[in-house]
Design an enzyme around this catalytic site. Structure first.
Site, PDB file in Angstrom:
ATOM      1  N   LYS A  25      43.720  26.208  34.132  1.00 59.13           N
ATOM      2  CA  LYS A  25      44.117  27.618  34.069  1.00 59.13           C
ATOM      3  C   LYS A  25      44.629  27.976  32.674  1.00 59.13           C
ATOM      4  CE  LYS A  25      46.028  29.250  37.849  1.00 59.13           C
ATOM      5  NZ  LYS A  25      46.330  27.956  38.398  1.00 59.13           N
ATOM      6  N   ARG A 118      52.692  30.145  36.907  1.00 59.04           N
ATOM      7  CA  ARG A 118      51.562  29.568  37.644  1.00 59.04           C
ATOM      8  C   ARG A 118      51.393  28.093  37.304  1.00 59.04           C
ATOM      9  NH1 ARG A 118      47.968  33.946  39.064  1.00 59.04           N
ATOM     10  NH2 ARG A 118      48.587  35.902  38.055  1.00 59.04           N
ATOM     11  N   GLY A 133      44.095  27.365  44.446  1.00 52.36           N
ATOM     12  CA  GLY A 133      45.140  27.508  45.444  1.00 52.36           C
ATOM     13  C   GLY A 133      45.827  26.228  45.854  1.00 52.36           C
ATOM     14  N   THR A 137      52.090  29.538  42.812  1.00 52.94           N
ATOM     15  CA  THR A 137      52.265  30.618  41.840  1.00 52.94           C
ATOM     16  C   THR A 137      53.486  31.437  42.258  1.00 52.94           C
ATOM     17  OG1 THR A 137      49.923  30.792  41.240  1.00 52.94           O
ATOM     18  CG2 THR A 137      51.255  32.783  41.013  1.00 52.94           C
ATOM     19  N   GLN A 184      53.477  33.684  31.970  1.00 51.43           N
ATOM     20  CA  GLN A 184      52.727  34.827  31.453  1.00 51.43           C
ATOM     21  C   GLN A 184      53.463  36.127  31.737  1.00 51.43           C
ATOM     22  OE1 GLN A 184      48.857  35.236  33.303  1.00 51.43           O
ATOM     23  NE2 GLN A 184      47.955  36.081  31.453  1.00 51.43           N
ATOM     24  N   GLU A 298      40.454  36.986  38.044  1.00 53.15           N
ATOM     25  CA  GLU A 298      41.521  37.810  38.608  1.00 53.15           C
ATOM     26  C   GLU A 298      41.882  38.886  37.590  1.00 53.15           C
ATOM     27  OE1 GLU A 298      44.841  35.655  40.198  1.00 53.15           O
ATOM     28  OE2 GLU A 298      43.551  34.069  41.010  1.00 53.15           O
ATOM     29  N   GLN A 310      43.362  35.621  34.971  1.00 53.25           N
ATOM     30  CA  GLN A 310      42.816  34.290  35.239  1.00 53.25           C
ATOM     31  C   GLN A 310      41.292  34.364  35.264  1.00 53.25           C
ATOM     32  OE1 GLN A 310      44.718  32.153  38.421  1.00 53.25           O
ATOM     33  NE2 GLN A 310      42.973  30.826  38.743  1.00 53.25           N
ATOM     34  N   ARG A 312      38.042  31.391  36.017  1.00 51.36           N
ATOM     35  CA  ARG A 312      37.642  30.000  36.229  1.00 51.36           C
ATOM     36  C   ARG A 312      36.200  29.983  36.702  1.00 51.36           C
ATOM     37  NH1 ARG A 312      42.004  30.153  40.364  1.00 51.36           N
ATOM     38  NH2 ARG A 312      41.145  31.230  42.160  1.00 51.36           N
ATOM     39  N   HIS A 832       8.109  14.406  61.146  1.00 54.45           N
ATOM     40  CA  HIS A 832       8.091  13.053  61.696  1.00 54.45           C
ATOM     41  C   HIS A 832       8.810  12.949  63.034  1.00 54.45           C
ATOM     42  CE1 HIS A 832       8.809   8.793  62.180  1.00 54.45           C
ATOM     43  NE2 HIS A 832      10.083   9.091  62.294  1.00 54.45           N
TER      44      HIS A 832
END
Length: 878
Positions: A25, A118, A133, A137, A184, A298, A310, A312, A832
């Site tokens: 992150k 976070r 998750g 956070t 942040q 996010e 965020q 990712r 088969h």
């Protein structure tokens, strides 16, 4: 000066290479900030600080050791140990130097701001595992005391129950996962949400999906509210679902958050206006382009301005082949057609791409996909191919039929040269199929096919005589390049008439007799089926073993490398060894997933066969397998006579039925011959390749012979020629790691070039409540206990048990003698498992989605092979 030994690093000093220092992150936020994206300011408490913090604990090492040996399914122990570690860490004091650096950084950003705190682990937001998750956070944190308290809580959250279990499941060493803390500046948003730059449900890379609601994004992440859903493709909003947003989470002025009910008039409002949606999409595309992969982003909207908090990678997407998104192409899973959906190693893939036309195959996620898009622009191919695919996998057929009818696919101009080149190849094959179906004596087909097989195998062996090194590999490559067309012309032209005859018989019997019940009897004990004969010989081995108790005891613990030497040292071992070696001489090149050259053959790992032999002994009486086969042949003769008796008054119907039955019976027994020949020849080439691999081990080029599996044929040729310009050891190691990741992927049946996974659910019709629905491929209704088997080499079936498997290929045949019925997740009428089940007269239902998860060992179930329904009668132990 800031170094990796710093306890604190600001965003502007970070980029994606900073992952070991600030976790996934933190690295991503630094990368975004440095690239100029609107990221609220902040800093990271580094993993170096975390390591120094836990180093003050005298017991953390032993606690981490305990985590590394814990069983992730032992939830009580996991919960107990996780709670102990978290409590311990929240009581540890933060070292003074770390505390001072955090406070100094916080003051430089601004003491009056609220902060989002976070967790950012080094095993998080990775390209192959998001760990989303797993750690905690905390939002709207104000003041020095609360800041430091929540930093420590973040450190402790590395050991939440979910984080421990996730790491254990994904093979991460708890000693080697560290935590950074992102601090942040808190955005106080009017609107927040999540944007996926590829559709996370369908996988479509050209569709951007946005969830948005009022207040903090935590309401969406926690599932507290249903968010608005917006989807955008080609800068056009293609979908809007406006949710009733009853609640929102807002930041309090003195810290913390509050959940409030929204006014009734606001609950149905659009969270985002169209202009905002398109602006956000443009920002998302830039972020995706920067990272070079689809992103899970996010975002917040504060005073009308977008902020990114965020980003990712989306790790749930199935990888795409290296082809453009447009024009739209349709890709069919080769693994589903071949009942071998596991990831393949590079050598296995390159062998198949040599056998089949290179333009037909694309690779994605360690699997091969068939690309017939150019041909599907022909109307006749669009009609016929989905129908043909019902023989292989009906779910694939449904999905393909849906895609090729889409306006965007039909709008593409067909390539006439592609259709013309295929017509040139296929026309003579169709001509031969027609002659075999209509004119030639089907009784002669088996002799002709087997004569060709002997000649082709002899040619394969003779072509390699006197060759070694690169020339040997080049000859193998040349022989493989001509193999498929040769087999099509000389074997498949005899097999196809049986499929045609089967379909015509089914329709005509319904029309003439009112039902097709006699057809299932005609399917039994088809003469000459090489795979059915293999199953019978497994039964013969079991009958020999019944009388040899000391051999039985030996085989329970036998090892592959000493299998035969140990066998002859027990009473009766020589007798069993002789019979077993005869079986291996004829079938030793087979195995589960045999189409992949790199999978171990029975001749290499003979213990693979032992569970099937023991299962046969437990569930089938002595000689019963041969008796059943004889009875099946007799039933087929009686069914044929019954049909003829019903039609004796009509010369035309009688003659037609007689021909169809004859073609069906004698050609149907050749159904497995082409696959058998391919596997025999592939194994000849495998032995030659492995002999060269052993030489490379002897000269120190490879560490072990099996490392050759991680090179392609072309690469191996260059290596043997001495002009391979890569570090072989590093290449092999990297590919082993990638292969390990690919094994965990679930390949789609049908995928488009845009990445969309196409699924068309089966019509459940009038199936009973709670029943599972699939495709009926072998008639009959039975009840019994379910036995879930994911790999046949580890399988044990007891009498009366029903085999439930992801799929079956000839390598699973030894288990069919023991099964009361068969259920698979993948398959069709002519795969088969279906063919063998019909021959053995056991009910079978294929194409049952997620059968191996929904059915549990010990469940008492009813399998209806007439309607394709599986009912639960009594569930087994959880």
């Amino acid at each position: 000066m800031l170094t990796i030994k710093s306890f604190v690093l600001f965003f502007e000093h970070l980029d994606r290479s900073s992952l070991p220092v600030v976790g996934g992150k933190g690295a991503n936020l630094g990368e975004l900030s440095k690239a100029g994206f609107p990221v609220p300011g902040g800093f990271c408490v580094t993993t170096y600080a975390y390591q120094n913090f836990i180093a003050t604990s005298p017991e953390m090492n032993s606690l981490l050791d305990a985590l590394n040996v814990i069983d992730p399914t032992d939830l009580n122990r996991l919960r107990e140990l996780g709670e102990h570690i978290r409590t311990h860490l929240t009581q540890l004091k933060i070292p003074l130097q770390i505390k001072d650096e955090i406070v100094h950084a916080w003051a430089s950003v601004g003491e009056d701001y609220s902060y989002a705190i976070r967790s950012s682990a080094t095993a998080e937001d990775l390209p192959t595992a998001s760990f989303a998750g797993q750690q905690d956070t905390y939002l709207n944190i104000r003041g020095q005391h609360e800041l430091l308290r929540h930093v420590r809580k973040c450190w402790a959250s590395l050991f939440t129950d979910r984080a421990i279990a996730y790491r254990a499941k994904n093979g991460f060493n708890h000693h080697e996962v560290y935590l950074s803390v992102v601090i942040q500046r808190m955005v106080i948003p009017e609107i927040a949400g999540i944007m996926f730059t590829a559709d996370p449900v369908s996988g479509n890379r050209t569709v951007i999906s946005i969830d948005a609601s009022f207040g903090l994004g935590e309401a969406i992440v926690s599932g507290l509210v249903s968010a608005d859903l917006y989807k955008v493709k080609d800068n056009t909003i293609i979908q809007k679902n406006i949710a009733q947003k009853k609640l929102a989470i807002y930041a309090l002025s003195n810290g913390g958050t509050v959940t409030e009910e929204l006014p009734a008039e606001k609950q149905q409002e659009h969270a985002l206006a169209d202009k905002q949606i398109l602006s956000l999409v443009a920002l998302g595309k830039k972020i995706e382009a920067h990272f070079g992969a689809p992103q899970d982003i996010e975002f917040c909207v504060e005073k009308g301005e977008f902020f990114i908090v965020q980003s990712r990678p989306i790790t749930s997407l199935y990888p795409l082949p290296d082809i453009p998104y447009q024009p739209l192409r349709v890709l069919l899973s080769f693994g589903h057609v071949q009942m071998a959906t596991d990831a393949m190693k590079p050598l296995g893939i390159s062998v198949l791409r040599t056998i089949f036309p290179a333009s037909v195959f694309v690779e994605a996620g360690g699997r091969l996909f068939i690309d017939l898009s150019d041909l599907l622009h022909s109307k006749i191919v669009r009609i016929i191919l989905p129908k043909i695919l019902t023989n292989a996998d009906e779910a694939m057929s449904r999905a393909l039929d849906e895609v090729v009818k889409r306006p965007e696919f039909l709008a593409i101009q067909p390539k006439s040269d592609a259709i013309a080149s295929v017509r040139k190849v296929v026309a003579p094959i169709i001509k031969e199929v027609w002659k075999n179906f209509h004119l030639r004596d089907p009784k002669l087909a088996k002799a002709k096919v087997e004569t060709y097989m002997q000649e082709r195998l002899l040619k394969a062996r003779q072509s390699l005589c006197g060759l070694q090194g690169a020339k040997l590999l080049q000859e193998i490559q040349h022989q493989l390049d001509t193999l498929m067309l040769d087999v099509m012309q000389n074997i498949v032209t005899y097999v196809a008439p049986s499929i045609i005859a089967s379909r015509l018989l089914q329709r005509m019997l319904v029309r003439w007799l009112g039902n097709d019940t006699e057809l299932s009897k005609l399917n039994k004990s088809l003469p000459g089926n090489v795979t059915s004969e293999m199953g019978l010989q497994i039964g013969d081995l079991a009958d020999i073993l019944r009388e040899l108790p000391e051999v039985q005891e030996y085989l329970k613990t036998a090892k592959d490398h000493t299998f035969y030497t140990g066998l002859v040292q027990v009473a009766g071992g020589n007798k069993f060894k002789g019979a077993f070696e005869s079986f291996i001489d004829k079938y030793g090149m087979r195995c589960p997933g045999e189409i992949d050259l790199t999978n171990p053959r029975w001749r290499e790992t003979p213990t693979q066969l032992i569970p099937a032999i023991f299962s046969h002994m437990r569930s089938v009486k002595r000689g019963e397998h041969r008796l059943k086969f004889s009875e099946g042949a007799k039933e087929a003769e009686e069914a044929a006579q019954c049909i003829m008796d019903h039609l004796e008054e009509s010369y035309f119907k009688s003659k037609l039925a007689q021909r169809l039955i004859k073609v069906f019976r004698y050609s149907g027994g050749l159904r497995e011959h082409h696959k058998y020949l391919l596997i025999v020849i592939i194994d000849v080439y495998k032995q030659a390749i492995m002999s060269e691999a052993e030489k490379l081990v002897a000269t120190g080029v490879l560490q072990q012979a099996e490392d050759v599996y991680f090179l392609t044929l072309d690469e191996l040729i260059h290596l043997l020629q001495g002009d391979f310009n890569y570090d072989v050891s590093k290449l092999v190691t990297d590919r082993k790691d990638r292969y390990k990741w690919q094994q965990n992927l679930k390949p789609p049946r049908v995928m488009t070039s845009e990445g969309e996974i196409v699924i068309v659910p089966q019509n459940r019709g009038r199936s009973p409540e709670g029943a599972l629905v699939g495709v009926p491929v072998s008639a009959g209704i039975v009840e019994g206990k379910a036995r879930i088997i994911l790999r046949p080499e580890n399988a044990f079936l007891s009498e009366g048990e029903i085999l439930v498997a992801p799929h079956t290929d000839p390598g699973w045949t030894p288990l069919f003698q023991s099964a009361k019925a068969v259920i698979t997740e993948v398959g069709g009428l002519m795969t088969h498992g279906a063919v063998v089940a019909r021959e053995y007269g056991i009910p079978a239902v294929v194409g049952v989605d997620n059968a191996t998860q929904l059915i549990k060992d010990g469940d008492l179930i009813r399998v209806d092979g007439n309607q394709g329904i599986v009912e639960f009668l009594v569930t087994g132990k959880p």
